[in-house]
Design an enzyme around this catalytic site. Structure first.
Site, short mmCIF file in Angstrom:
data_model
loop_
_atom_site.label_atom_id
_atom_site.label_comp_id
_atom_site.label_asym_id
_atom_site.label_seq_id
_atom_site.Cartn_x
_atom_site.Cartn_y
_atom_site.Cartn_z
N ASN A 1 -25.98 91.61 -9.12
CA ASN A 1 -26.96 91.84 -8.08
C ASN A 1 -28.32 91.57 -8.71
O ASN A 1 -28.80 92.38 -9.48
CB ASN A 1 -26.86 93.28 -7.55
N LYS B 1 -31.16 91.47 -7.39
CA LYS B 1 -32.28 92.18 -6.76
C LYS B 1 -33.43 91.18 -6.55
O LYS B 1 -33.17 90.01 -6.24
CB LYS B 1 -32.66 93.39 -7.59
N HIS C 1 -26.96 99.01 -0.17
CA HIS C 1 -27.41 99.30 -1.53
C HIS C 1 -28.40 100.47 -1.48
O HIS C 1 -29.18 100.59 -0.54
CB HIS C 1 -28.07 98.07 -2.17
N GLU D 1 -31.10 100.95 -2.84
CA GLU D 1 -32.51 100.56 -2.71
C GLU D 1 -32.84 100.22 -1.24
O GLU D 1 -33.96 100.44 -0.78
CB GLU D 1 -32.82 99.39 -3.66
N GLU E 1 -22.09 103.45 -6.82
CA GLU E 1 -23.29 103.33 -7.64
C GLU E 1 -24.07 104.65 -7.60
O GLU E 1 -24.86 104.87 -6.66
CB GLU E 1 -24.18 102.20 -7.12
N GLY F 1 -30.58 101.28 -13.02
CA GLY F 1 -31.81 100.83 -13.66
C GLY F 1 -32.42 101.84 -14.61
O GLY F 1 -33.56 101.70 -15.05
N SER G 1 -26.33 100.72 -14.60
CA SER G 1 -26.53 100.50 -16.05
C SER G 1 -25.25 100.08 -16.77
O SER G 1 -25.04 100.46 -17.93
CB SER G 1 -27.15 101.75 -16.70
P1 13P Z 1 -28.47 98.22 -13.00
O1 13P Z 1 -27.25 97.55 -13.56
O2 13P Z 1 -29.74 97.51 -13.32
O3 13P Z 1 -28.51 99.69 -13.30
O4 13P Z 1 -28.36 98.11 -11.39
C1 13P Z 1 -27.16 98.47 -10.79
C2 13P Z 1 -27.23 98.09 -9.37
O5 13P Z 1 -28.00 98.61 -8.61
C3 13P Z 1 -26.34 97.02 -8.91
O6 13P Z 1 -26.34 96.92 -7.53
#
Ligand code: 13P
Length: 250
Positions: free
Chosen positions: A9, A11, A95, A97, A167, A173, A212
């Site tokens: 992903n 982002k 997601h 976010e 997640e 992150g 992560s």
């Molecule tokens: P990270 O791997 O950067 O923690 O992000 C995970 C994520 O949100 C994947 O959708």
């Protein structure tokens, strides 16, 4: 047997130059990836370039979000048919976010899941608890609620056409990964809830871990009985790291 799926992903990252270098690097290493399907979910503006770079490779691609509408006066939105037009296989829905910054609630996420399925896309349904919810001891309640919203809208058979990604929001992150035991516990909770509606669907559905995940913790996470792959943010932006995770599934 559930095939592992290692999905990136990206982002809101990437330029035409960096996307080209990243995907050329990933393609060059795919020969060693024996077991996992490798996919990238990318910003909509990069999808044509990604399609062009990946069309003759084993790597599949998708979007990061979609509109509940198919066309019309919805400035800035991307529809399922637009994703289809560029041969996307996957699309992320819900997601954290999107839930946090765009106020997407369980009902909207369930509707997006349905719209994706109806268009022939495979939705990757993202669920997971916040730190506050974990500290309150309501992780199970939260993930079950998030899954049930989709089951209620589309039914268990249709849920089974998608992919689930667990997640934990506090692990995204932050560099804080859930321990393999914590992740396995949550994945088992999710699979048990799916099994309550249909054991065959529960047995088949891929449940990815995200938060992560990186080259050094991937093997341990992927070794857990109910972890069928990863949804990778930061580490999917470097070909070497992303490939190392895909290789950990071998
Ligand atoms: P990270 O791997 O950067 O923690 O992000 C995970 C994520 O949100 C994947 O959708």
């Amino acid at each position: 047997m559930r095939q592992p799926l290692i999905a990136g992903n990206w982002k809101m990252n990437g330029s035409q130059e960096s996307v080209t270098a990243l995907l050329n690097g990933v393609k060059a290493g795919m020969g060693d990836v024996a077991k996992a399907e490798v996919a990238v979910c990318v910003p909509a503006i990069h999808i044509p370039l990604v399609q062009d770079l990946l069309k003759d490779s084993a790597v599949t691609w998708g979007g990061e979000d979609l509109s509940v509408h198919d066309s019309g006066a919805y400035t800035g939105e991307i529809s399922a048919s637009m994703l289809n037009d560029f041969a996307c296989k996957y699309v992320l829905v819900g997601h954290s976010e999107r839930r946090a910054y765009h106020n997407e609630d369980d009902e909207v996420v369930a509707e997006k899941f349905e719209v994706a399925i109806n268009a022939g896309l495979i939705p990757v349904l993202c669920i997971g608890e916040t730190l506050e919810e974990r500290e309150q001891g309501i992780t199970e309640e939260v993930v079950v609620r998030q899954i049930e919203a989709v089951i209620t809208r589309v039914g268990i058979d249709t849920l089974g056409k998608g992919v689930i990604a667990y997640e934990p929001v506090w692990a995204i992150g932050t560099g804080k990964t859930a321990t393999p035991e914590m992740a396995q516990e949550a994945h088992a909770t999710i699979r048990t809830r799916v099994a309550k509606s249909d054991a065959t669907v529960a047995d088949k559905i891929q449940i990815l871990y995200g938060g992560s995940m990186n080259a050094s913790n991937a093997a341990e996470l992927l070794a857990q009985a109910d972890i069928d792959g990863g949804l990778i943010g930061g580490a999917s932006l470097k070909a070497e790291d992303f490939l190392a995770i895909a290789l950990a599934a071998n």
